[in-house]
Design an enzyme around this catalytic site. Sequence first.
Site, mmCIF file in Angstrom:
data_model
loop_
_atom_site.group_PDB
_atom_site.id
_atom_site.type_symbol
_atom_site.label_atom_id
_atom_site.label_comp_id
_atom_site.label_asym_id
_atom_site.label_seq_id
_atom_site.Cartn_x
_atom_site.Cartn_y
_atom_site.Cartn_z
ATOM 1 N N LYS A 111 0.810 -1.222 0.000
ATOM 2 C CA LYS A 111 0.000 0.000 0.000
ATOM 3 C C LYS A 111 0.843 1.272 0.000
ATOM 4 O O LYS A 111 0.409 2.303 -0.493
ATOM 5 C CB LYS A 111 -0.999 0.006 1.174
ATOM 6 C CG LYS A 111 -2.018 -1.118 1.035
ATOM 7 C CD LYS A 111 -3.310 -0.860 1.789
ATOM 8 C CE LYS A 111 -4.329 -1.949 1.395
ATOM 9 N NZ LYS A 111 -5.567 -1.932 2.134
ATOM 10 N N LYS A 192 -5.769 -11.231 -5.046
ATOM 11 C CA LYS A 192 -6.971 -11.482 -4.239
ATOM 12 C C LYS A 192 -8.102 -10.518 -4.597
ATOM 13 O O LYS A 192 -7.859 -9.385 -5.013
ATOM 14 C CB LYS A 192 -6.644 -11.446 -2.743
ATOM 15 C CG LYS A 192 -6.493 -10.068 -2.159
ATOM 16 C CD LYS A 192 -6.612 -10.075 -0.633
ATOM 17 C CE LYS A 192 -6.697 -8.642 -0.145
ATOM 18 N NZ LYS A 192 -7.614 -8.353 0.890
ATOM 19 N N LYS A 195 -11.801 -4.865 -2.400
ATOM 20 C CA LYS A 195 -12.814 -3.812 -2.474
ATOM 21 C C LYS A 195 -12.335 -2.647 -3.323
ATOM 22 O O LYS A 195 -13.127 -1.899 -3.873
ATOM 23 C CB LYS A 195 -13.062 -3.249 -1.070
ATOM 24 C CG LYS A 195 -13.855 -4.126 -0.180
ATOM 25 C CD LYS A 195 -14.125 -3.363 1.116
ATOM 26 C CE LYS A 195 -13.821 -4.212 2.300
ATOM 27 N NZ LYS A 195 -13.718 -3.513 3.556
HETATM 28 P P1 ATP Z 1 -9.670 -5.171 0.337
HETATM 29 O O1 ATP Z 1 -10.682 -6.200 -0.033
HETATM 30 O O2 ATP Z 1 -9.885 -3.841 -0.315
HETATM 31 O O3 ATP Z 1 -8.256 -5.658 0.230
HETATM 32 P P2 ATP Z 1 -9.421 -5.474 3.140
HETATM 33 O O4 ATP Z 1 -8.721 -6.777 3.023
HETATM 34 O O5 ATP Z 1 -8.705 -4.356 3.751
HETATM 35 O O6 ATP Z 1 -9.996 -4.892 1.815
HETATM 36 P P3 ATP Z 1 -11.345 -5.732 5.234
HETATM 37 O O7 ATP Z 1 -12.694 -5.202 5.150
HETATM 38 O O8 ATP Z 1 -10.497 -5.084 6.216
HETATM 39 O O9 ATP Z 1 -10.795 -5.740 3.779
HETATM 40 O O10 ATP Z 1 -11.342 -7.273 5.464
HETATM 41 C C1 ATP Z 1 -12.335 -7.922 6.147
HETATM 42 C C2 ATP Z 1 -12.024 -9.396 6.222
HETATM 43 O O11 ATP Z 1 -12.144 -9.983 4.917
HETATM 44 C C3 ATP Z 1 -10.624 -9.745 6.705
HETATM 45 O O12 ATP Z 1 -10.725 -10.831 7.610
HETATM 46 C C4 ATP Z 1 -9.886 -10.170 5.460
HETATM 47 O O13 ATP Z 1 -8.878 -11.106 5.729
HETATM 48 C C5 ATP Z 1 -11.009 -10.795 4.661
HETATM 49 N N1 ATP Z 1 -10.747 -10.765 3.202
HETATM 50 C C6 ATP Z 1 -10.512 -9.669 2.435
HETATM 51 N N2 ATP Z 1 -10.344 -10.007 1.148
HETATM 52 C C7 ATP Z 1 -10.473 -11.361 1.086
HETATM 53 C C8 ATP Z 1 -10.416 -12.329 0.027
HETATM 54 N N3 ATP Z 1 -10.201 -11.953 -1.225
HETATM 55 N N4 ATP Z 1 -10.595 -13.633 0.327
HETATM 56 C C9 ATP Z 1 -10.834 -14.028 1.621
HETATM 57 N N5 ATP Z 1 -10.910 -13.175 2.651
HETATM 58 C C10 ATP Z 1 -10.722 -11.861 2.425
#
Ligand code: ATP
Length: 326
Positions: A111, A192, A195
């Site tokens: 990031k 992965k 969002k």
């Molecule tokens: P982004 O999806 O933008 O990378 P993030 O990982 O920061 O956002 P959070 O909302 O903080 O998203 O994550 C919430 C939960 O979802 C965390 O437990 C994270 O590990 C899980 N998570 C996020 N993306 C994935 C994915 N692609 N597959 C499985 N779990 C995920």
Amino acid sequence: MKRVFSGVQPTGNLHIGNYLGALKQFVDLQNDNECIYCVVDMHSITVPQDPKELKKHTLDIAALYMAVGLDPKKSIIFAQSMVPGHAELNWVLTCNSYTGELSRMTQYKQKSKGEESAPTGLFMYPVLMAADILLYDTDIVPVGNDQKQHIELARDLATRVNNKYGKTFVVPEGKFMKAGARVMAMDDPTSKMSKSAPNEMSRISLLDEPSKIKKAIMRATTDSEGIVRFDIENKPGVSNLLSIYSAFSGKTIEQLEKDYEGQGYGALKKDLVEVTVDALAPIKANFNEIRESQELIDIMKDGAERANAIATPVMNRVKERFGLGL
Ligand code: ATP
Ligand code: LTN
């Protein structure tokens, strides 16, 4: 009973990766454990946020928590900024972390892109996350695979403080799903699902219309072999579709490979559209109802009070160990 804690950032709509990797576990855990689920709004300001939107998104995530099945009578639901202990403990842990270990965090490296002007908050993000967890004497932290390194840091910080100041923290364990711990992007199965990716078709959000879900799945990147087989190395696209299918349907990957023997990817994708649309329909219906209700704010206020009641004695213990205050 074990204590469970996890958090989700109020940034944008949640996608099926968030659901299958994290939220589904939250729901499964709430019957046999004491569960605390936080909307980590202070984490989201590590990058600039529009204040009005942030408040809205915080309520959106709390409503989504309930829409996927969290019951506020069983689980504590609140926003991180409503309990002052998170910020207090963050400082104490900051003073016990090393810049070297924080520089090695992959999420920070990705990031910040090595830029001098990277926000300090991004650098400190994993310490605040450790504070979230340790503040509640947490035993179990259900998260997606991408958070493994952060959980490891929380464990290291807990152990370090315990060794230096006497037993202060519970050393937490991460908990990861078998299928769904790492859902990959529809358009690029080597990164992965996220969002923040610019391509809308790369993800399936929990509130997406069926037509959008269909488009994203039918267009999903696969390969030219034409055989439905799980092989992450050589067939990441098909393997991702199989994992999602398995997680939503409860069928094993082996079963799915058998079911689609001799059929192309078209049949697999078509059925996956149906499975996904069916799984998300009730979430969407629940969400709209909960988000509109006046109760939501009361639930979060009550959640914050209950969370604070657990956090205060832990924070008092920390202050005592460190000699802070009188
Ligand atoms: P982004 O999806 O933008 O990378 P993030 O990982 O920061 O956002 P959070 O909302 O903080 O998203 O994550 C919430 C939960 O979802 C965390 O437990 C994270 O590990 C899980 N998570 C996020 N993306 C994935 C994915 N692609 N597959 C499985 N779990 C995920
Ligand atoms: N960093 C996590 C969100 C998060 C979290 C936590 C998860 C913040 N604090 C405490 C579990 C426990 C992420 O998913 N991006």
